[in-house]
Design an enzyme around this catalytic site. Sequence first.
Site, PDB file in Angstrom:
ATOM      1  CG  ASP A 145      23.834 125.092  -3.678  1.00 27.50           C
ATOM      2  OD1 ASP A 145      24.406 124.078  -3.851  1.00 27.50           O
ATOM      3  OD2 ASP A 145      23.399 125.302  -4.843  1.00 27.50           O
ATOM      4  CB  VAL A 146      27.918 122.001  -0.492  1.00 25.66           C
ATOM      5  CG1 VAL A 146      27.433 122.162   0.959  1.00 25.66           C
ATOM      6  CG2 VAL A 146      27.273 121.040  -1.504  1.00 25.66           C
ATOM      7  CG  ASN A 162      26.472 113.802   5.297  1.00 28.77           C
ATOM      8  OD1 ASN A 162      26.372 112.523   5.233  1.00 28.77           O
ATOM      9  ND2 ASN A 162      25.174 114.442   5.524  1.00 28.77           N
ATOM     10  CE1 TYR A 188      25.066 108.920  -3.921  1.00 31.48           C
ATOM     11  CE2 TYR A 188      25.947 106.597  -4.205  1.00 31.48           C
ATOM     12  CZ  TYR A 188      25.498 107.522  -3.415  1.00 31.48           C
ATOM     13  OH  TYR A 188      25.749 107.426  -2.083  1.00 31.48           O
ATOM     14  CE  LYS A 231      28.444 109.828  -2.431  1.00 34.17           C
ATOM     15  NZ  LYS A 231      28.773 110.660  -1.270  1.00 34.17           N
TER      16      LYS A 231
END
Length: 249
Positions: free
Chosen positions: A59-60, A86, A154, A158
């Site tokens: 889990d990043v 990614n 999101y 980003k």
Amino acid sequence: MRPTALITGAGSGIGRATALALAAKDWRLALLGRREDALRETAEASGLTQDDLLILPTDVGDEMAVEAAFDVVGGYFGRLDLLFNNAGGAAAPLPIDDLPVAQWNHVVSVNLTGAFLCARAAFRLMKAQDPRGGRIINNGSISAHTPRPNSAPYTATKHAITGLTKSLSLDGRAFNIACGQIDIGNAATNLTARMSAGAPQANGSVLVEPVMDVRHVAEAVVYMASLPLDANVQTLTVMATNMPFVGRG
């Protein structure tokens, strides 16, 4: 020595396509993602042997898990030449006043904190190895420039990835660490499958949007990764030609 890449979100979509493209160019791979079964499918498709491959369910957004994974990569391969940041996700497309804080926090944890944690661990490896240096490629998005309706978590993360990319690019100069960003629009993956039924537009309409083969994204990442460290693609946009981005809204 064959170069080594670590890919997050390697179990599907852009991560899997990039892993396969790098394997075809004789890279050794460390595959990170939350689902071990999906990572194993990527590993099998890569054709790499056990000596050239690591499968690391991670889990990043978990600091300790990321540190442990990078320690394994450093010990197993001896160096890290490329990090492809990614892994990512999105919240339900809800008006912001209906969006649960838990969904906001989840997107921030994966998209932004995860990218930071992996970049931090990569810096430590790349600064210490001999020869020193390496490359980080962050997966941004066309949403790093122009949002879709009801996409605050999101889009915000980003946009933040763009700031992280620039900071890493600057801070990496002294250590021969290059950092760039790839912004992707409408690659055909499971995440974009819903577009076949139409995607909400800024004017309130719903349109079926064109998509492109995900292999074009993978090939673009391979190009960025193939450059010598004295050259860098700072930002690259690859998108379905006719998608509503230029002039969106």
